[in-house]
Design a protein around this motif. Structure first.
Motif, PDB file in Angstrom:
ATOM      1  N   LYS A  25       0.807  -1.228   0.000  1.00  0.00           N
ATOM      2  CA  LYS A  25       0.000   0.000   0.000  1.00  0.00           C
ATOM      3  C   LYS A  25       0.835   1.270   0.000  1.00  0.00           C
ATOM      4  CE  LYS A  25      -3.798  -2.431   1.874  1.00  0.00           C
ATOM      5  NZ  LYS A  25      -5.052  -2.368   2.654  1.00  0.00           N
ATOM      6  N   PHE A  26       2.071   1.112  -0.449  1.00  0.00           N
ATOM      7  CA  PHE A  26       2.984   2.244  -0.432  1.00  0.00           C
ATOM      8  C   PHE A  26       2.411   3.457  -1.171  1.00  0.00           C
ATOM      9  CE2 PHE A  26       6.686   4.698  -1.644  1.00  0.00           C
ATOM     10  CZ  PHE A  26       7.407   4.724  -0.461  1.00  0.00           C
ATOM     11  N   ASP A  27       1.901   3.202  -2.356  1.00  0.00           N
ATOM     12  CA  ASP A  27       1.415   4.322  -3.161  1.00  0.00           C
ATOM     13  C   ASP A  27       0.186   4.983  -2.541  1.00  0.00           C
ATOM     14  OD1 ASP A  27       3.453   3.938  -4.889  1.00  0.00           O
ATOM     15  OD2 ASP A  27       2.275   2.919  -6.423  1.00  0.00           O
ATOM     16  N   GLN A  28      -0.661   4.171  -1.936  1.00  0.00           N
ATOM     17  CA  GLN A  28      -1.811   4.739  -1.231  1.00  0.00           C
ATOM     18  C   GLN A  28      -1.353   5.732  -0.171  1.00  0.00           C
ATOM     19  OE1 GLN A  28      -4.978   2.058   0.401  1.00  0.00           O
ATOM     20  NE2 GLN A  28      -4.123   0.557  -1.002  1.00  0.00           N
ATOM     21  N   VAL A  29      -0.348   5.320   0.595  1.00  0.00           N
ATOM     22  CA  VAL A  29       0.160   6.198   1.645  1.00  0.00           C
ATOM     23  C   VAL A  29       0.674   7.497   1.050  1.00  0.00           C
ATOM     24  CG1 VAL A  29       1.964   6.490   3.390  1.00  0.00           C
ATOM     25  CG2 VAL A  29       0.745   4.314   3.205  1.00  0.00           C
ATOM     26  N   LEU A  30       1.477   7.368   0.008  1.00  0.00           N
ATOM     27  CA  LEU A  30       2.059   8.543  -0.617  1.00  0.00           C
ATOM     28  C   LEU A  30       0.975   9.468  -1.168  1.00  0.00           C
ATOM     29  CD1 LEU A  30       5.021   8.722  -0.380  1.00  0.00           C
ATOM     30  CD2 LEU A  30       5.260   7.984  -2.754  1.00  0.00           C
ATOM     31  N   ASP A  31      -0.031   8.866  -1.796  1.00  0.00           N
ATOM     32  CA  ASP A  31      -1.103   9.686  -2.366  1.00  0.00           C
ATOM     33  C   ASP A  31      -1.885  10.415  -1.274  1.00  0.00           C
ATOM     34  OD1 ASP A  31      -0.372   8.922  -4.860  1.00  0.00           O
ATOM     35  OD2 ASP A  31      -2.030   7.523  -5.182  1.00  0.00           O
ATOM     36  N   GLY A  32      -2.221   9.679  -0.226  1.00  0.00           N
ATOM     37  CA  GLY A  32      -2.955  10.305   0.876  1.00  0.00           C
ATOM     38  C   GLY A  32      -2.137  11.418   1.504  1.00  0.00           C
ATOM     39  N   VAL A  51      -3.578   8.825   7.413  1.00  0.00           N
ATOM     40  CA  VAL A  51      -3.927   7.403   7.289  1.00  0.00           C
ATOM     41  C   VAL A  51      -5.401   7.242   6.931  1.00  0.00           C
ATOM     42  CG1 VAL A  51      -2.105   6.671   8.852  1.00  0.00           C
ATOM     43  CG2 VAL A  51      -4.397   7.031   9.757  1.00  0.00           C
ATOM     44  N   ARG A  52      -6.230   8.136   7.453  1.00  0.00           N
ATOM     45  CA  ARG A  52      -7.645   8.078   7.092  1.00  0.00           C
ATOM     46  C   ARG A  52      -7.799   8.320   5.593  1.00  0.00           C
ATOM     47  NH1 ARG A  52      -9.645  12.266   9.832  1.00  0.00           N
ATOM     48  NH2 ARG A  52      -8.873  11.293  11.736  1.00  0.00           N
ATOM     49  N   GLU A  53      -7.181   9.379   5.124  1.00  0.00           N
ATOM     50  CA  GLU A  53      -7.235   9.714   3.701  1.00  0.00           C
ATOM     51  C   GLU A  53      -6.675   8.586   2.842  1.00  0.00           C
ATOM     52  OE1 GLU A  53      -8.548  12.619   2.416  1.00  0.00           O
ATOM     53  OE2 GLU A  53      -8.273  11.614   0.477  1.00  0.00           O
ATOM     54  N   ALA A  54      -5.622   7.952   3.321  1.00  0.00           N
ATOM     55  CA  ALA A  54      -4.958   6.918   2.533  1.00  0.00           C
ATOM     56  C   ALA A  54      -5.682   5.570   2.622  1.00  0.00           C
ATOM     57  CB  ALA A  54      -3.511   6.766   2.984  1.00  0.00           C
ATOM     58  N   GLY A  55      -6.578   5.452   3.569  1.00  0.00           N
ATOM     59  CA  GLY A  55      -7.263   4.171   3.750  1.00  0.00           C
ATOM     60  C   GLY A  55      -6.309   3.084   4.194  1.00  0.00           C
ATOM     61  N   VAL A  56      -5.544   3.379   5.226  1.00  0.00           N
ATOM     62  CA  VAL A  56      -4.437   2.538   5.639  1.00  0.00           C
ATOM     63  C   VAL A  56      -4.301   2.695   7.145  1.00  0.00           C
ATOM     64  CG1 VAL A  56      -1.966   3.076   5.759  1.00  0.00           C
ATOM     65  CG2 VAL A  56      -2.918   2.183   3.650  1.00  0.00           C
TER      66      VAL A  56
END
Lengths: 220, 220
Positions: A25-32, A51-56
């Motif tokens: 989920k690396f990219d999710q984190v970066l995007d969030g 983390v909420r924004e990233a869904g992680v």
DNA sequence: TTGAACATAAACTGTCCAGTTCAGTTTTTT
DNA sequence: AAAAAACTGAACTGGACAGTTTATGTTCAA
């Protein structure tokens, strides 16, 4: 860059990041993180928001990045790179000096005035005290590259006898400043809304006029 | 400015501040706050640091200022005023356009590059999101005044037949930008140390050259 | 010299938030 | 399908810090 302290160099050949670990989920984190940092600034953004924004989960984020500061640095680095990449590309495409300058200036200026461009500028300036390395990172990947490309372009013009410039570095510093005239600071401070394309074009035209009046070789 | 919301106008004639209350140690508080804010920025400065620096109790500080934000606004306002006051003064003192511009530019630029000037710039840019009014306050008391004075000076030059300018507002925006060329951003980001007077003079000379090349009336 | 306004030190409240921990779930690999 | 690796959620820790309160001390004008 960022290679210095990398003890555990997992993938040898193609390590785009170091220090930071990767995972699904690396990219999710970066995007969030990008979204929240750009919206709220560094201090304003809480890791929980991210983390909420990233869904992680928070634990996941901290399994990738040792702390908030490094996460921000990573995001900022990416933004800076994308900045100069699409902002300048190929200036040398035309041999009409005025046209080439005008075209490059428009692209550059539109980026300066964009929401992302402005927000990066605000955050970098605001945090450059706390994180000196971020100032350098930003400068190298943005303004310094613009300077270098412009320098090279101007040198070519001089060599071709089209321009006459004593101090090319100074000239390459002057041009981008001229492109900001009146608009940039007001935008950064939130004192006006995004200028129309027509408005930008007017400023650019003025910049090119002033610039070439001084540096274009008098044809006689 | 800052008069708008002043419900309880305690001292009628000479109200230098509003909202805030006065007392014996008012200036101590302001000086301490100035020092700490300028050193650490808004977030970086804790109220406890400030009262320690000011040699004053926390309760005293809070008896003058309702909160940290207003204290900062007060300090910033004072800095901004002093900025434009000593930065421009009288540009119109000479009727040699080049000399007058050069002189004014040197004073202006030396302020831009000073520690205080840079730090004010950093903080204002960094906090302009959180406190929109601070951006306006800064702009009005600094850049806007420079613009107005320059505008007036240029108009005089045009009227006297010494200058030829189609868009005076644009020109008045261009000149200060030219004076920053290369130096200002690097300084703001902490990437170089204070330029020598000679270095500033070189940039100014370049700025005036470019500017007048375009706008000085051709004498024939 | 008295009392009102001003100032103090220090402890306290409440909030916010970075970073940790862990028991349990999902996904990937073999 | 079993083992390994990645991820989750939620609670927790510890520290920082804005702003308040209290009980006491100082200054100065009348």
């Amino acid at each position: 860059m960022f290679k210095e302290l990398n003890g555990t160099d997992e993938d040898d050949m193609n390590a785009p990041q170091a220090i930071v670990k990767h995972g699904r989920k690396f990219d999710q984190v970066l995007d969030g993180a990008r979204k929240v940092f750009m919206r709220d600034g560094f201090e304003g953004a809480s890791v929980d928001d991210i983390v909420r924004e990233a869904g992680v989960s928070k634990a996941t984020l901290y399994s990738y990045f040792p702390d908030k500061r490094l996460l921000f640095l990573e995001v900022a680095k990416i933004e800076c790179q994308s900045q100069s990449d699409d902002a300048i590309a190929e200036i040398a495409s035309s041999d009409d000096v005025r046209y080439a300058l005008t075209t490059a200036a428009k692209r550059m200026t539109r980026f300066f005035m964009s929401d992302v461009g402005l927000q990066v500028h605000r955050i970098i300036v605001g945090e450059s005290q706390r994180f000196p390395e971020i100032g350098r990172e930003f400068y190298e990947s943005g303004p310094a590259r613009v300077h270098a490309i412009l320098r090279q372009f101007l040198q070519k013009g001089v060599d071709a006898g089209k321009l006459e410039i004593e101090d090319i570095d100074l000239a390459a510093d002057q041009f981008p400043e001229l492109c900001k005239a009146g608009l940039h600071l007001k935008m950064v401070l939130g004192l006006r809304d995004t200028p129309s394309d027509a408005e930008i074009d007017r400023v650019i035209e003025g910049a090119v006029d002033v610039f070439l009046c001084k540096y274009e070789r008098r044809h006689r």
